[in-house]
Write an enzyme that holds these catalytic residues in place. Structure first.
Site: not given
Lengths: 368, 703
Positions: A101, A197, A249
């Site tokens: 910005y 995770e 996972d």
């Protein structure tokens, strides 16, 4: 203005001002101003097996102004450098989005914006990090806080004492800048560090006070761990000698998260030496676990095409060449299934805390 | 056409204007055979036989008027105008007269208060030409008998084909308003002008003459047809206005005056002062006939032997070839044609199809010609680039045909010079609002514009399947190319295969498709050359522009980095100098007309012909007239009160490529050629030509 620069940031500030000097010098000699920017891609990284790190190569790309393809990027680079120098002078930190910005405006007499989306400014900041050999933290740019830590560790943060053993189940939110100047590790009595995770599984472990029973630090990055989380894990590993275990996972993305923690990422290869933990171990979920822990087949998820492609890519990475890893990934491909950590709840809500991890730790069942 | 069917549909014999008979109940019940059997009043074959009778063509078309293009009032109005104008043009051209056609549309009050043109439901269409006129005896049949005409039986290119059009228009008028067709015709200054009022006897397909007298007529020669029909006048797509405009594009040799129902006068002047070469009549080509047709020809021929039949009734069959065909088909060349039947005829037919026969002669077709297309496009369509391609003749089903394509690209210099919108800072996710205008396809068959059923037309399909992206024009999948572009496709043939009798779309024969595609590709290639070259100049300009823009930003950033005490002006100048030296310097300025020759880009049109592009070596050479010259030219036109869409658009001086270079001879030739194009008024004033010598020498100097 010049006096505003503090001693601490002088080096980086000077490097940024040096960019303006490049332009001025080139203009005087009627030359095309250009910067050399190391390439951040797989083609320019290599795995150093001795150090166990992904290292950045020597390939560089020249970014010059009087080249139609690069002119805009060059201009953008100058604008970002200017904004970063402003931060240095004012001694503020900011986010990537704020930089976007700050530097966005419409170029005079045209329809054109300096930046159209943040996707244009983020890579430029990374370019500057590598080409100026300055860390993002040194550039005063922070990432989102998106990590949590809980366990027997005490930090000093802005003079506040933060005892992570007394923060309930929510833990302490890891700041994005965890350099010693900003975050001090006052005390740590844990035996190891478990990097999870998923936030959901971290919550499970935190709620069950797993860390108290096994005297460990629980850390999560909610998916791919951000720099702050990785850097903190590295500091605890290095300064407090905590062994690091990674719980992800069982899918290609989980493997990759582990590899990023261990060896560093391709995109941020230049920071590997500060971030990577070559001795980190992969504790689960392994493709051997469903069988070993008798997970029913129906809690698996079929690998989709993307998963398969990604897994095959992993098989080719230099840092996955150990036979155990080749076997691990191939086993997943053969089974055609992936498993989430959450799937363990199929057996019992507290299966992860009470059975899975204790057994893993007891059997020292992990991959290196 | 006079098909016999067993359906007793048109049983009732209602008086002429009210033909909308309801279907008799018996018909409805007959549609369900089971109920018929059950019903007590079962119909016997004898009773059925009593109902079976001939249906006249007129009756058939009364019921099926949509087949002829009278499906809705708006289209009906167009069809009526179209049929009348087509007839006029065909007649004039055949008689070797440069056509001068006036079309007048008026609203008819019909007892009520006069309605506004857009609300009116009744119109009088008056079409007047300067053609050869029609002999007195033929007038009733030409205008009030379906399938009566001179064109159906000939293998000759013309607008009309079947002899249905104008009589169908008359019949439509008769059906919807009850008014007869009014015809005035005069065959020459010494002949008398005849006035007829005719109607069709729809049962017999015979004309009924209501009025027949000699009158005084101001015109020395020609025909005037007046129809009163129910219709709807609406401008825009597929309107009468559009049709006339497109007609004038493909027929620049026609002078067309159009009085709109709103009281405007639109004049489409003649810009090409030569009649198209008159098409010749040919015999059928052996490849183009079907077995049935062959059998009929065998029966009807005057020849004594099969060999002489083949050689004399077909084109491109020499006596030697005829013998060969007979030998191949195992038919004795001396057999009487009438004796060749069944199996023998079929073998003969198959042999003909497999024998190599020269393509039919193509002088029977009269293409519009590249020059005339350019002149027509230039007259009616604003653009920066025009091109036209005439393909060599080709053959489908034994009918020769020629495909011509034209292309006009760009918005025209006036539009391009318009200032751009003020800049509004764009937020994330917004874009510049790129124009997605799609190309317009204008289709013609034998010089007649086709306005309906675009997507069913072979020309349209060919435009879609051409990869316009290769020529620098963007095109999304399965869509027309995008951009300010008009694509012109014309098919000229002795027999244009329409998909229906209303002649709206050309059927999709492979041979036709291929020719259209080739023509479009050639036009596209030339457009590509033009665009690429313009792009090259523009991209140099854009490059420098980018640098100019960014230099400000870079200098400002450097200044801030250096704590605000940088000699910014000096740095800017240094950088601008580098930018200029790296982007072609003065040459680009020149190519873009920045040296004072005109606005950014190319200020006027360019025409490319088969020989290539004018000023191959140098872009600056194409900048033709200065704005001042254009203004002068516009002023030189007499100010008329009427709205003339083509005002002030004579060809610019330097747009036509002639020969190899800019030699003196070619310049002279160019002037001569332009004389063909340029409006008579302009020609008289010679205004554009005054500029010429100066222009040429200026170009030389730059070179």
């Amino acid at each position: 203005m010049a006096q505003a620069k503090t001693k601490k940031n002088g080096a980086v500030g000077k490097k940024l001002v040096g960019m303006a000097d490049v332009v001025i010098a080139a203009a005087q000699r009627a030359k095309d101003p250009a910067f050399e920017i190391p390439i951040r891609a797989l083609s320019n990284v290599s795995f150093n097996p001795r150090r166990g790190l992904i290292e950045m190569g020597e390939k560089k790309q020249s970014r010059s102004f009087f080249n139609v393809g690069m002119a805009k990027k060059f201009m953008q680079t100058m604008l970002v450098a200017d904004a970063l120098a402003e931060l240095q002078q004012a001694d503020l930190t900011t986010s990537l989005r704020e930089i976007y910005y700050r530097t966005k405006h419409t170029i005079q007499d045209s329809h054109e914006n300096t930046f159209d989306t943040q996707d244009e400014s983020d890579p430029i900041i990374e370019d500057l990090e590598v080409s100026l050999v300055a860390l993002r933290e040194e550039l005063h740019v922070r990432a989102e806080n998106s990590g949590s830590i809980v366990g027997p560790v005490v930090f000093g943060d802005d003079g506040d004492r933060v005892d992570c053993a007394k923060l309930g189940k929510g833990g302490y939110s890891v700041p994005s800048i965890v350099e010693p100047e900003y975050l001090e590790i006052r005390r740590c009595t844990a035996d190891f560090l478990l990097l999870v995770e998923k936030g959901t599984q971290w919550n499970r472990l935190s709620e069950d006070k797993f860390w108290r029973r096994y005297n460990c630090v629980l850390l999560t990055g909610n998916g791919q761990p951000p720099r702050g989380v990785r850097r903190l894990a590295r500091r605890l590993h290095e300064e407090r000698k905590l062994p690091v275990y990674v719980l992800v996972d069982n899918d290609p993305w989980g493997y990759y998260i582990y590899s990023v923690v261990k060896q560093g990422s391709i995109n941020l290869a230049f920071e590997s030496q500060r971030m990577a933990i070559p001795k980190a171990k992969f504790i689960g979920l392994s493709s051997a676990d469903p069988e070993r822990y008798e997970l029913p087949r129906n809690v698996g998820i079929k690998l989709n095409e993307k998963d398969i492609t990604r897994a095959k890519e992993l098989l080719n990475y230099q840092w996955f060449q150990k036979p155990a890893w080749q076997q691990e990934i191939k086993r997943m491909l053969t089974s055609g299934l992936k498993y989430e950590l959450d799937a363990l709840a199929n057996k019992d809500f507290q299966y992860l805390t009470k059975k899975y991890l204790p057994r893993k730790l007891k059997e020292k069942d992990w991959l290196d | 056409m006079a098909t016999k069917t067993s359906s007793p549909r048109t049983k009732s014999s209602a008086p002429a204007p009210q033909f909308e008979t309801t279907v008799p109940e018996s018909v409805a019940s007959r549609k369900r055979p089971s109920s018929r059997e059950e019903s007590a009043a079962a119909v016997t074959a004898v009773e059925m036989g009593a109902r079976q009778r001939e249906i006249s063509v007129s009756e058939f078309f009364t019921k099926n008027r949509h087949l002829l293009g009278f499906d809705n009032p708006r289209k009906a109005l167009l069809t009526c105008v179209k049929e009348a104008v087509d007839n006029s043009l065909d007649a004039c051209e055949e008689a070797g007269i440069l056509p001068d056609v006036t079309v007048k549309l008026e609203t008819v009050a019909n007892g009520q208060a006069p309605a506004a043109p857009s609300q009116a439901t009744r119109f009088r269409i008056t079409v007047t030409d300067n053609g050869p006129g029609i002999v007195r005896q033929q007038i009733p049949r030409v205008f009030a008998k379906l399938l009566y005409g001179s064109k159906f039986h000939r293998m000759r290119m013309s607008r009309g084909q079947q002899g249905i059009g104008i009589s169908a228009a008359g019949m439509y008028g008769q059906l919807t308003t009850g008014k007869p067709v009014k015809v005035i015709s005069r065959t020459g200054p010494r002949a008398a002008a005849h006035y007829f009022e005719v109607q069709i006897d729809t049962k017999k397909n015979e004309p009924l003459v209501h009025e027949n007298k000699q009158i005084d007529w101001a015109q020395p020669q020609g025909t005037e047809v007046a129809l009163e029909v129910e219709g709807r006048y609406q401008k825009g797509r597929a309107s009468v206005d559009e049709w006339l405009e497109q007609t004038s594009i493909a027929n620049p040799h026609v002078r067309l005056v159009y009085y709109t129902p709103e009281g405007e006068t639109k004049e489409y002047p003649r810009t090409y002062h030569e009649l198209p070469p008159s098409p010749k009549e040919i015999k059928p080509h052996p490849y183009g006939i079907e077995l049935g047709a062959l059998l009929k020809m065998l029966q009807d021929t005057k020849s004594q032997t099969v060999a002489s039949f083949l050689a004399s009734d077909f084109c491109r069959v020499s006596p030697a070839l005829a013998e060969e065909i007979c030998k191949e088909a195992k038919v004795s060349p001396a057999t009487k044609p009438r004796d060749v039947k069944h199996q023998a005829a079929e073998t003969l037919y198959k042999t003909i199809q497999t024998t190599k026969i020269m393509a039919p002669p193509t002088n029977c077709i009269s293409p519009i010609g590249e020059k005339a297309i350019l002149s027509g496009l230039y007259k009616q369509i604003k653009g920066e680039f025009y091109t036209a391609v005439s393909r060599p003749p080709a053959v489908y089903r034994g009918y020769p045909f020629i495909i011509e394509a034209g292309l006009a690209f760009g918005k025209g210099p006036e539009e391009a010079a318009k200032p751009q919108q003020a800049a509004v800072p764009l937020a994330e996710g917004e874009d510049q609002g790129h124009e997605t205008e799609q190309a317009r396809v204008i289709r013609y068959a034998n010089r007649v514009p086709l306005l309906y059923q675009q997507s069913a037309c072979a020309t349209f399909k060919a435009v879609l399947s051409t990869t316009w992206r290769n020529y620098g024009v963007s095109q999304s999948r399965g869509a027309l190319p995008a951009g300010p572009m008009v694509i012109f496709v014309h098919m000229a043939s002795v027999w244009v295969p329409f998909t229906s009798e209303s002649k709206e779309a050309i059927a999709d024969y492979d041979e036709i498709q291929k020719e259209i595609t080739l023509a479009l590709r050639e036009a596209g290639r030339r457009l590509g050359i033009f665009l690429r070259r313009r792009e090259r100049a523009a991209s140099e300009f854009r490059r420098r522009n980018i640098f100019d823009l960014y230099i400000e930003e870079v200098v400002a950033a450097c200044n801030r980095l250096k704590g605000g005490n940088l000699p910014t002006q000096k740095l800017k100048e240094q950088l601008h100098k580098i930018a200029s030296s790296r982007t072609g310097g003065l040459k680009t300025d020149e190519a873009l007309g920045k040296t004072g020759a005109g606005p950014e880009g190319l200020p006027s049109s360019i025409i490319v012909t088969a020989e290539g592009i004018e000023g191959e070596t140098e872009i600056s050479g194409q900048i033709p007239a200065t704005p001042a010259a254009a203004a002068e030219r516009a002023q030189s036109e007499p100010a008329t009160g009427t709205k003339r869409p083509v005002k002030g658009r004579g060809l610019p001086d330097k747009t036509v490529k002639v020969g190899k270079g800019r030699s003196v001879e070619s310049t002279r030739a160019k002037a001569g050629q332009q004389a063909l194009f340029v409006d008579e008024q302009l020609q008289a004033k010679k205004v554009p030509f005054k500029k010429k010598p100066a222009q040429v020498s200026a170009t030389r100097k730059r070179k």
